[in-house]
Each structure stands twice: as structure tokens, then as C-alpha cells.
Design a protein around this motif. Structure first.
Motif, PDB file in Angstrom:
ATOM      1  N   VAL A   1       3.801 -66.153  64.880  1.00 35.82           N
ATOM      2  CA  VAL A   1       2.669 -65.316  63.712  1.00 35.82           C
ATOM      3  C   VAL A   1       2.075 -64.529  64.343  1.00 35.82           C
ATOM      4  O   VAL A   1       1.604 -63.099  64.755  1.00 35.82           O
ATOM      5  CB  VAL A   1       2.348 -66.311  62.649  1.00 35.82           C
ATOM      6  CG1 VAL A   1       1.254 -65.654  62.022  1.00 35.82           C
ATOM      7  CG2 VAL A   1       3.816 -67.366  62.997  1.00 35.82           C
TER       8      VAL A   1
ATOM      9  N   LEU B   1       5.370 -74.010  57.497  1.00 34.31           N
ATOM     10  CA  LEU B   1       4.718 -72.415  58.196  1.00 34.31           C
ATOM     11  C   LEU B   1       4.095 -73.219  59.389  1.00 34.31           C
ATOM     12  O   LEU B   1       4.040 -72.424  60.442  1.00 34.31           O
ATOM     13  CB  LEU B   1       3.645 -72.426  57.323  1.00 34.31           C
ATOM     14  CG  LEU B   1       2.921 -71.467  57.640  1.00 34.31           C
ATOM     15  CD1 LEU B   1       3.354 -69.838  58.072  1.00 34.31           C
ATOM     16  CD2 LEU B   1       1.257 -71.271  56.397  1.00 34.31           C
TER      17      LEU B   1
ATOM     18  N   PHE C   1       3.600 -63.899  56.507  1.00 36.36           N
ATOM     19  CA  PHE C   1       2.959 -64.927  56.571  1.00 36.36           C
ATOM     20  C   PHE C   1       1.569 -65.117  55.853  1.00 36.36           C
ATOM     21  O   PHE C   1       1.428 -66.443  55.217  1.00 36.36           O
ATOM     22  CB  PHE C   1       3.063 -65.636  57.829  1.00 36.36           C
ATOM     23  CG  PHE C   1       4.097 -65.321  58.951  1.00 36.36           C
ATOM     24  CD1 PHE C   1       4.811 -66.642  58.938  1.00 36.36           C
ATOM     25  CD2 PHE C   1       4.362 -64.143  59.666  1.00 36.36           C
ATOM     26  CE1 PHE C   1       5.681 -66.627  59.437  1.00 36.36           C
ATOM     27  CE2 PHE C   1       6.103 -64.628  59.844  1.00 36.36           C
ATOM     28  CZ  PHE C   1       6.703 -65.848  60.343  1.00 36.36           C
TER      29      PHE C   1
ATOM     30  N   PRO D   1       9.844 -64.728  64.432  1.00 34.86           N
ATOM     31  CA  PRO D   1       9.297 -64.735  63.532  1.00 34.86           C
ATOM     32  C   PRO D   1      10.565 -64.799  62.731  1.00 34.86           C
ATOM     33  O   PRO D   1      11.789 -63.747  62.882  1.00 34.86           O
ATOM     34  CB  PRO D   1       8.258 -63.393  62.958  1.00 34.86           C
ATOM     35  CG  PRO D   1       9.088 -62.809  64.177  1.00 34.86           C
ATOM     36  CD  PRO D   1       9.125 -63.258  65.640  1.00 34.86           C
TER      37      PRO D   1
ATOM     38  N   ASP E   1       6.004 -72.528  62.203  1.00 33.47           N
ATOM     39  CA  ASP E   1       6.697 -71.639  62.552  1.00 33.47           C
ATOM     40  C   ASP E   1       4.601 -70.604  63.714  1.00 33.47           C
ATOM     41  O   ASP E   1       5.506 -70.507  64.762  1.00 33.47           O
ATOM     42  CB  ASP E   1       5.335 -69.843  61.781  1.00 33.47           C
ATOM     43  CG  ASP E   1       6.811 -70.242  60.244  1.00 33.47           C
ATOM     44  OD1 ASP E   1       7.595 -69.736  61.262  1.00 33.47           O
ATOM     45  OD2 ASP E   1       6.882 -70.693  59.583  1.00 33.47           O
ATOM     46  N   TYR E   2       3.600 -71.028  63.294  1.00 29.91           N
ATOM     47  CA  TYR E   2       2.382 -70.640  64.333  1.00 29.91           C
ATOM     48  C   TYR E   2       3.150 -71.835  65.435  1.00 29.91           C
ATOM     49  O   TYR E   2       2.579 -71.645  66.404  1.00 29.91           O
ATOM     50  CB  TYR E   2       1.049 -71.560  63.162  1.00 29.91           C
ATOM     51  CG  TYR E   2       0.721 -70.392  62.656  1.00 29.91           C
ATOM     52  CD1 TYR E   2       0.172 -69.237  62.939  1.00 29.91           C
ATOM     53  CD2 TYR E   2       1.105 -71.124  61.490  1.00 29.91           C
ATOM     54  CE1 TYR E   2      -0.230 -69.019  61.422  1.00 29.91           C
ATOM     55  CE2 TYR E   2       0.594 -70.758  59.706  1.00 29.91           C
ATOM     56  CZ  TYR E   2       0.022 -69.043  60.552  1.00 29.91           C
ATOM     57  OH  TYR E   2      -0.787 -68.008  59.495  1.00 29.91           O
TER      58      TYR E   2
ATOM     59  N   TYR F   1       3.323 -66.128  52.119  1.00 29.90           N
ATOM     60  CA  TYR F   1       3.796 -67.743  52.453  1.00 29.90           C
ATOM     61  C   TYR F   1       2.975 -68.903  52.224  1.00 29.90           C
ATOM     62  O   TYR F   1       3.087 -69.738  51.804  1.00 29.90           O
ATOM     63  CB  TYR F   1       4.712 -67.477  53.602  1.00 29.90           C
ATOM     64  CG  TYR F   1       6.385 -68.717  53.946  1.00 29.90           C
ATOM     65  CD1 TYR F   1       6.936 -68.186  53.075  1.00 29.90           C
ATOM     66  CD2 TYR F   1       5.147 -69.976  54.343  1.00 29.90           C
ATOM     67  CE1 TYR F   1       8.151 -69.824  53.507  1.00 29.90           C
ATOM     68  CE2 TYR F   1       5.711 -71.285  54.258  1.00 29.90           C
ATOM     69  CZ  TYR F   1       7.637 -70.834  53.474  1.00 29.90           C
ATOM     70  OH  TYR F   1       8.428 -71.836  53.876  1.00 29.90           O
TER      71      TYR F   1
END
Length: 440
Positions: free
Chosen positions: A197, A188, A143, A388, A191-192, A146
Motif C-alpha cells: 500500500v 486489508l 485503500f 497492490p 495488504d499492509y 476500502y
């Protein structure tokens, strides 16, 4: 679904049930599924987690994930959703204690609405294996890199103009680079937002606000409010906001017929597969003061960077064009895994069956993984929302094997077919509406 809270009011106690001074029952009562299922209204909400019955009527208003996502399970077994959404379910259970009013009677099955007990148990065994093998743990380097490639795209887009100027071709290239960085920042923040993450929820929330607010100029509160409802009840009318298209589209096989029979014609729905290219699904953004500050920081940074090159109105035109490109990227990627799938009213299915009926995968490749933010593994993402993304491909064969064992369809498409199916499904729904509108 969990969080902590205070003792809530409950209905009249069951026979033999002691009521405490605060109106709670102390968890000594036993209930049947028939009794639990009666408490599914806005002013009276119970749910079951691991055979324990909780009165969430008042707590739902304070639920960190929003009142709607938890209310969607009122009168139902919420065990699988509870486990799926929380990083540490055992910690959250401590806060559920004041809400406990009893448990299911020993003669009652653990699953409600006739769900397949063997399938539910097998999926739980799969989740236990996933946890044991560490597939719910993220690799920070993945991450970090990324995020780095997103920031690099932003820097290159600005550097392009500093070095070579603002010709039409360079401005277009800059727009494409910014749209790419915005799309990737969208994956992204996703994801959070899913807490996939960091080990601690609080750090996921903080970084979520930074990415969606400072890098994209959007609201974390709005995203959480809508997106977890989508995961809780995907493709369920009145519960999944992603298919609440504000009468702009009719979706699936049932909604078009319902609209047609009622002679509803807000739009020329038989042409919706054509005007889809000129629009995107509409959302109403809710922002807190904190979210607004983060969003303002994005626009302040953007105008500070691009005002010297394009002026105020030119910068507005640039960000508008970037948003146009990015929004279509987002809509195509997200809808190709959901829009052609089954849509229906609430059917109280088990977690795996519900998610598989509403999702499909797109073939894996390096480009597809990057282009979609690994949401080409939509099935695995929906089954394990806190996993993830770099582990989706590891769990996919296990999920496929479980689906084959229980006869649950597991669909995988090419990227091209996924996108063309979006248009085909819209045309099919539009034709169903027109037939019902004219002939029923």
C-alpha cells in the motif's frame, strides 16, 4: 530476506581466499553449486543472490522477516524470493555486504538444481515490465475507500442496536455485519502486511499493526512469522505453516500415505472432509508486547460498545459468534486456492513453477473480488506479493501468456468449484490414508 546485519562466522576458507580479522572472507572466493548446497543446516547456512554467495548463519536470527523464512532457502538460490519480498532490493543489498563471502564460479549456471533458465529469464523480464508499467504502485484512494467501508460496517452494526434494539433478528444482523467487517479488515491487513500500500515499509508496518491489532485484535508479529513462510515455500511440507495442521488433517497425495504406512491415526482421517466443517486450521499465535497492546485496544473498544446492550457474557457470546463466522469465511477463501493443489516435500523449483503448482485462481467478478479481497487472483498475488491488489487483473493476462509459453498449468475455477474442491481433496486424502493404513 534481507535487512542489514553484521559479519558472520564462516566455514574454512576456500583455496586462495583471504580471511579478514573479523573472520569474513571479503567476498573473494568462488564456489560451485555443490559447495553451496552443503551449507543448508541450522548451524551453517549459505544462500545465493544474483550469483553472490552469502553466509547468513548468524544473520538469520536477526532477519526482520523471521529466522525460518530465510532459512528455508539455505543452500539454494534465493534471488527470485529476495526480489519478490522487498520493496527496494537495492537498498537491502547494502546491508548484505558484510555477509558476502564470495560468488559462483564463472563456469557455474545462474540457476541451481537444474531449473529452467529460459523460464527464469522470461519471468524476470515480466517483472521488469510490471515495474516499468507501474503495476507495483498503489492507488491510495482505493485503500482509503476500502478502509472506509470497513469502518462504515462497524458503525452501522452498532447504530442498528442503538436505534432498533437487541431483538434476536437484529442481533443476528449485527453479527453478520461485524463478521463482514472483520473479514474485510482481514484482507486489508493482508495488504499492509505485504507492504503493498505505502511506498515506505515503515508506514506499511505501522498501519498493519493498526488494522490487524485495533480492528481485528490479532498479532502482526504472528501473521508475519507464518505468512511469509507460506509465500516462500507454498504447500511444501515442514516449510509452509499453512499445511501444518497439527495432525488434525492429512493433506495432498503423499502425506496420507506416509501416515497410513506408519499406522498413525491421530484422527479418523477418512472422515476429515466431514469434520472440516466443524473446525478450522489451528494456529499458535505469537505476540509481542506491542501486539498485545493493539489487541487489547480492540477488545476494550468492543466491550465499551456492546457491554451496554448485552452485558459481559452476552458480549463474549457475540464476539465468539462473529469469530466463528469470520474464521470460516477466511478458511474457505484461502484454502480453495491451495488445498486442492499439489503438496510435496522440498523440490527446489523456480519461483514461477513452485507458485503455480501450489496456487490456482477463482474467476473474476465484482462479488468474487470483494468476497475474497482479490485473493481470487491467488496466482498473481503469489508471484508478485508486494503488488497492490487492484492491479492483479492487469498482470493476469501476461502471467497466463508466460505460463502457456513454457507449458506451466494455469488453473482458473468458479467460486463454487473452488469450494467443492476443498471437500473433494480432503476426502481423496482421507481415502488414501485409509487404504495405506489398512493395506500397506
Amino acid at each position: 530476506m534481507g535487512g542489514g546485519g553484521q559479519q558472520t562466522e564462516s566455514s574454512e576458507p576456500a583455496k586462495g581466499d583471504g580471511v579478514g580479522p573479523d573472520g569474513g572472507r571479503g567476498g573473494s572466493a568462488v564456489y560451485t553449486w555443490e559447495e553451496v548446497q552443503k551449507h543448508c543446516h541450522r548451524s551453517d547456512q549459505w544462500l545465493v543472490i544474483d550469483r553472490k554467495v552469502y553466509n547468513i548463519t548468524q544473520w538469520a536470527k536477526r532477519h526482520p522477516g523471521g529466522i525460518r523464512v530465510i532459512s528455508h532457502f539455505a543452500g539454494e538460490d534465493a534471488t527470485e524470493a529476495f526480489v519478490a519480498f522487498h520493496l527496494d532490493p537495492n537498498f537491502v543489498r547494502k546491508f548484505l555486504k558484510p555477509l558476502l563471502i564470495g560468488e559462483l564460479a564463472p563456469t557455474e549456471p545462474s540457476q541451481d538444481h537444474g531449473k529452467n533458465a529460459a523460464l527464469v529469464q522470461d519471468f524476470q523480464a515480466l517483472r521488469d515490465r510490471v515495474e516499468k508499467e507501474g503495476l507495483l504502485r498503489a492507488r491510495p484512494l482505493f485503500f482509503s475507500l476500502y478502509l472506509g467501508h470497513i469502518l462504515l460496517l462497524e458503525a452501522l452494526a452498532l447504530g442498528l442496536l442503538w436505534v432498533w434494539g437487541t431483538s434476536w433478528s437484529l442481533t443476528l444482523l449485527c453479527s453478520l455485519m461485524l463478521a463482514t467487517s472483520q473479514a474485510q479488515a482481514g484482507w486489508l491487513q493482508h495488504d499492509y502486511g505485504h507492504l503493498s500500500v505505502c511506498k515506505k515499509s515503515v508506514w506499511n508496518h505501522k498501519l498493519h499493526k493498526f488494522v490487524i491489532g485495533h480492528l481485528k485484535g490479532a498479532s502482526a508479529n504472528w501473521w508475519n512469522h507464518r505468512h511469509f513462510q507460506h509465500h516462500a515455500k507454498p504447500n511444501i511440507f515442514r516449510k509452509d505453516p499453512d499445511i501444518n495442521s497439527l495432525h488434525v488433517f492429512v493433506l495432498g497425495d503423499k502425506q496420507p500415505v506416509e501416515y497410513g504406512i506408519k499406522k498413525l491415526k491421530y484422527m479418523p482421517y477418512h472422515h476429515q472432509h466431514q469434520y472440516f466443517f466443524l473446525s478450522k486450521l489451528l494456529n499458535t499465535k505469537r505476540q509481542t508486547t506491542d501486539d498485545l497492546a493493539w489487541a487489547m485496544s480492540f477488545y476494550l473498544r468492543f466491550f465499551c460498545c456492546y457491554y451496554p446492550f448485552f452485558g459481559f457474557f452476552g458480549s463474549v457470546a457475540l464476539i465468539s459468534f462473529v469469530r466463528f463466522l469470520e474464521s470460516h469465511w477466511f478458511v474457505w477463501v484461502t484454502q480453495m486456492s491451495h488445498l486442492p493443489m499439489e503438496m510435496d516435500h522440498e523440490r527446489q523449483q523456480d519461483w514461477l513453477t513452485m507458485q503455480l503448482s501450489a496456487t490456482c485462481n477463482i474467476e473474476q467478478s465484482t462479488f468474487n473480488d470483494w468476497f475474497s479481497g482479490h485473493l481470487n487472483f491467488q496466482i498473481e498475488h503469489h508471484l508478485f506479493p508486494t503488488m497492490p491488489r487492484h492491479n492483479y487483473h492487469l498482470v493476469a493476462p501476461l502471467v497466463r501468456a508466460l505460463c502457456e509459453k513454457h507449458g506451466v498449468p494455469y488453473q482458473v475455477k468458479t467460486l463454487q468449484k473452488g469450494m467443492t474442491d476443498v471437500v473433494r481433496s480432503l476426502k481423496k486424502s482421507g481415502d488414501l490414508w485409509l487404504d495405506a493404513y489398512l493395506h500397506k
